[in-house]
Motif scaffolding. Structure first.
Motif, PDB file in Angstrom:
ATOM      1  N   UNK A  85     -61.515  41.035   7.691  1.00  0.00           N
ATOM      2  CA  UNK A  85     -61.023  40.082   7.163  1.00  0.00           C
ATOM      3  C   UNK A  85     -60.738  40.754   5.858  1.00  0.00           C
ATOM      4  N   UNK A  86     -61.237  41.694   5.181  1.00  0.00           N
ATOM      5  CA  UNK A  86     -60.328  41.881   4.075  1.00  0.00           C
ATOM      6  C   UNK A  86     -59.267  43.094   4.282  1.00  0.00           C
ATOM      7  N   UNK A  87     -58.683  43.381   5.585  1.00  0.00           N
ATOM      8  CA  UNK A  87     -57.489  43.793   5.191  1.00  0.00           C
ATOM      9  C   UNK A  87     -56.801  42.674   6.138  1.00  0.00           C
ATOM     10  N   UNK A  88     -56.736  41.964   6.472  1.00  0.00           N
ATOM     11  CA  UNK A  88     -56.033  40.744   6.704  1.00  0.00           C
ATOM     12  C   UNK A  88     -55.240  40.108   5.915  1.00  0.00           C
ATOM     13  N   UNK A  89     -53.973  40.556   6.097  1.00  0.00           N
ATOM     14  CA  UNK A  89     -52.525  39.904   4.379  1.00  0.00           C
ATOM     15  C   UNK A  89     -51.661  39.320   5.038  1.00  0.00           C
ATOM     16  N   UNK A  90     -51.231  38.007   4.602  1.00  0.00           N
ATOM     17  CA  UNK A  90     -50.379  37.376   4.431  1.00  0.00           C
ATOM     18  C   UNK A  90     -49.012  37.731   4.392  1.00  0.00           C
ATOM     19  N   UNK A  91     -47.799  38.422   5.231  1.00  0.00           N
ATOM     20  CA  UNK A  91     -46.574  38.458   5.016  1.00  0.00           C
ATOM     21  C   UNK A  91     -45.515  38.148   4.771  1.00  0.00           C
ATOM     22  N   UNK A 108     -53.852  15.971   6.281  1.00  0.00           N
ATOM     23  CA  UNK A 108     -55.274  16.463   6.093  1.00  0.00           C
ATOM     24  C   UNK A 108     -55.295  17.950   6.393  1.00  0.00           C
ATOM     25  N   UNK A 109     -54.165  18.161   6.213  1.00  0.00           N
ATOM     26  CA  UNK A 109     -54.714  19.754   6.622  1.00  0.00           C
ATOM     27  C   UNK A 109     -52.959  20.208   6.686  1.00  0.00           C
ATOM     28  N   UNK A 110     -52.760  20.685   5.656  1.00  0.00           N
ATOM     29  CA  UNK A 110     -50.795  21.702   5.476  1.00  0.00           C
ATOM     30  C   UNK A 110     -50.864  23.079   5.357  1.00  0.00           C
ATOM     31  N   UNK A 111     -50.245  23.965   6.471  1.00  0.00           N
ATOM     32  CA  UNK A 111     -50.302  25.429   6.206  1.00  0.00           C
ATOM     33  C   UNK A 111     -48.917  26.118   6.991  1.00  0.00           C
ATOM     34  N   UNK A 112     -49.020  26.642   6.853  1.00  0.00           N
ATOM     35  CA  UNK A 112     -47.490  27.361   7.803  1.00  0.00           C
ATOM     36  C   UNK A 112     -47.967  28.720   9.041  1.00  0.00           C
ATOM     37  N   UNK A 113     -47.252  28.113   9.392  1.00  0.00           N
ATOM     38  CA  UNK A 113     -47.421  30.019  10.932  1.00  0.00           C
ATOM     39  C   UNK A 113     -46.566  30.900  10.210  1.00  0.00           C
ATOM     40  N   UNK A 114     -47.166  32.106   9.610  1.00  0.00           N
ATOM     41  CA  UNK A 114     -46.636  33.259   9.046  1.00  0.00           C
ATOM     42  C   UNK A 114     -47.074  34.695  10.056  1.00  0.00           C
ATOM     43  N   UNK A 115     -46.804  35.270   9.043  1.00  0.00           N
ATOM     44  CA  UNK A 115     -46.994  36.851  10.443  1.00  0.00           C
ATOM     45  C   UNK A 115     -48.551  36.933   9.094  1.00  0.00           C
ATOM     46  N   UNK A 116     -49.347  38.456   9.488  1.00  0.00           N
ATOM     47  CA  UNK A 116     -50.384  38.274   9.475  1.00  0.00           C
ATOM     48  C   UNK A 116     -50.512  39.649   9.705  1.00  0.00           C
ATOM     49  N   UNK A 117     -50.776  40.713   8.599  1.00  0.00           N
ATOM     50  CA  UNK A 117     -50.522  42.200   8.434  1.00  0.00           C
ATOM     51  C   UNK A 117     -52.114  42.719   8.105  1.00  0.00           C
TER      52      UNK A 117
END
Length: 428
Positions: A291-297, A154-163
């Motif tokens: 929100x504009x400062x959130x970057x997936x790492x 249905x929805x697929x993503x992951x758990x990762x680092x957000x800076x």
């Protein structure tokens, strides 16, 4: 918004490119993934069924799901009864209902729970719904158990680092650390500007996050039919985590909710989350531009050139055999792969869809955060090696309790991981 669908729309699932003989074979005699029969796309007269979901108990998600249910009800001229439990109670309640023969129909499921529910032997095989539907390979893999498609993604993503890019820039830290060493250098620079560098999980309830760091250090977690926890790689990972803890680069008493709050307040520069967590962070932040400062790492690796390790995250729709299971299967396919429905669901909740068509839609590609998260984190995500065991939750608890004992100085890494590994072996 209620989707405009029709019986003709639904019946297109019957021409997913599957040859007639193959469909008949699946429908007529092939066993389901756990003993239940297989379902045929668009087969038979539509009947009433039941849908179980934890999202129906959540204020933010409930309207979008009720809208989808209304669309399907109206198109088919049927009734859909609903069952809702809070997320933390959901698996236990659903398991009790299925085991007791009190539930049949479609059900929302966390990807981590598939093996536990499949072990009850009542999930319908949905393999006939996958060919031609456009699901990504990674998404389909999340719903597969013992080679059979027991859940549709249905929805697929992951758990990762957000800076937080602003804090990284102020500290002079790299938002693209390649190795563990570069990552740690960045954390020390971030400590210098007075924030908690990394809101890593340190409470037992969320310390399962350490598993992906153990994989980063090279542990397979499970080796054949035995636990690998306690090997050199897992011990080195815990030693490194303890060093971060002792040096104040991660903080005590942090779980996912606390990490989101710290990040929202600008008190930490980096934390672990799925993309769905962004809305929770923004809803409690005084910074309108966060929100504009959130970057997936991408998670750093031990040595340059290695593949970043990320754990899969997402929701499936499964079908429990019994009254209405055939129509429930059609509903599961429509809900998870219809392009218009997938785009509507993403627009409402920001949950990444699971088909190539939906992922390439303007609604998704114009969301730069989700697109960056998908390319830098989800692209290398894998299911946890523990999820294939029904007792995976107890295994994660065994690891978490021992890692926490190390963090607070009650155990040494090697002895603690040996204890955790032995506990997992007893549960395999």
């Amino acid at each position: 918004m209620v989707q405009d669908i029709s019986r003709r729309t639904l019946l297109r699932y019957s021409v997913f490119g599957i040859g007639g003989a193959a469909v008949l074979g699946l429908a007529g005699c092939a066993p389901g993934g756990s003993g239940a029969p297989a379902a045929t796309p668009g087969g038979g007269t539509a009947t009433d069924f039941t849908f179980s979901s934890w999202s129906l108990s959540e204020e933010a998600a409930k309207p979008a799901i009720e809208s989808a249910l209304t669309s399907f009800r109206q198109a088919e001229g049927i009734e859909i009864d609903t069952v809702a439990y809070p997320y933390n109670e959901y698996l236990n309640q659903l398991t009790l209902q299925v085991r007791g023969g009190q539930f049949a129909g479609a059900a929302q499921l966390d990807v981590a729970w598939l093996s536990a529910l499949a072990a009850l032997g009542k999930l319908t095989d949905l393999s006939a719904f996958t060919s031609g539907a456009g699901y990504t390979d990674a998404a389909l893999g999340a719903g597969r158990s013992d080679g059979k498609q027991l859940g549709l993604p249905w929805t697929i993503g992951a758990v990762g680092l957000i800076g937080n890019a602003e804090l990284f820039e102020r500290a002079g830290a790299s938002l693209t650390p390649t190795t563990i060493e570069e990552f740690e250098d960045g954390l020390r620079a971030l400590k210098g500007i007075g924030v908690i560098p990394y809101a890593a999980s340190t409470k037992a309830a969320q310390l399962k996050d350490i598993v992906v760091w153990m994989q980063t250090f090279g542990s397979p977690i499970v080796d054949g039919d035995a636990s690998a926890i306690g090997d050199e790689a897992s011990v080195k990972a815990v030693e490194w985590y303890k060093k971060l803890y002792d040096d104040g680069l991660i903080a005590p008493d942090v779980d996912r909710a606390a990490a989101r709050t710290l990040f929202a307040q600008g008190a930490t520069a980096i934390y672990d989350d799925a993309p769905v967590g962004k809305s929770s962070v923004l809803s409690q932040s005084p910074d309108a531009s966060l929100g504009d400062k959130m970057v997936p790492i991408a998670r750093p690796v031990l040595k340059a050139g290695q593949t970043p390790q990320h754990v899969l995250w997402g929701h499936l729709v499964v079908v429990v055999d019994g009254a209405g299971a055939q129509t429930a299967s059609d509903f599961a396919a429509w809900l998870t792969s219809d392009p218009a429905q997938s785009e509507t669901y993403f627009t409402a909740l920001g949950l990444p869809p699971t088909t190539d068509a939906a992922l390439s839609s303007t609604a998704v590609t114009s969301n730069t955060f989700v697109e960056a998260f998908t390319s830098s984190i989800t692209a290398t995500a894998q299911p946890s090696p523990l999820w294939k065991y029904p007792a995976y939750g107890q295994m994660e608890t065994a690891i978490a309790e021992q890692v926490q004992a190390v963090l607070i100085g009650q155990a040494q890494p090697a002895a603690a991981m040996k204890t955790a590994g032995e506990a997992i072996d007893r549960l395999l």
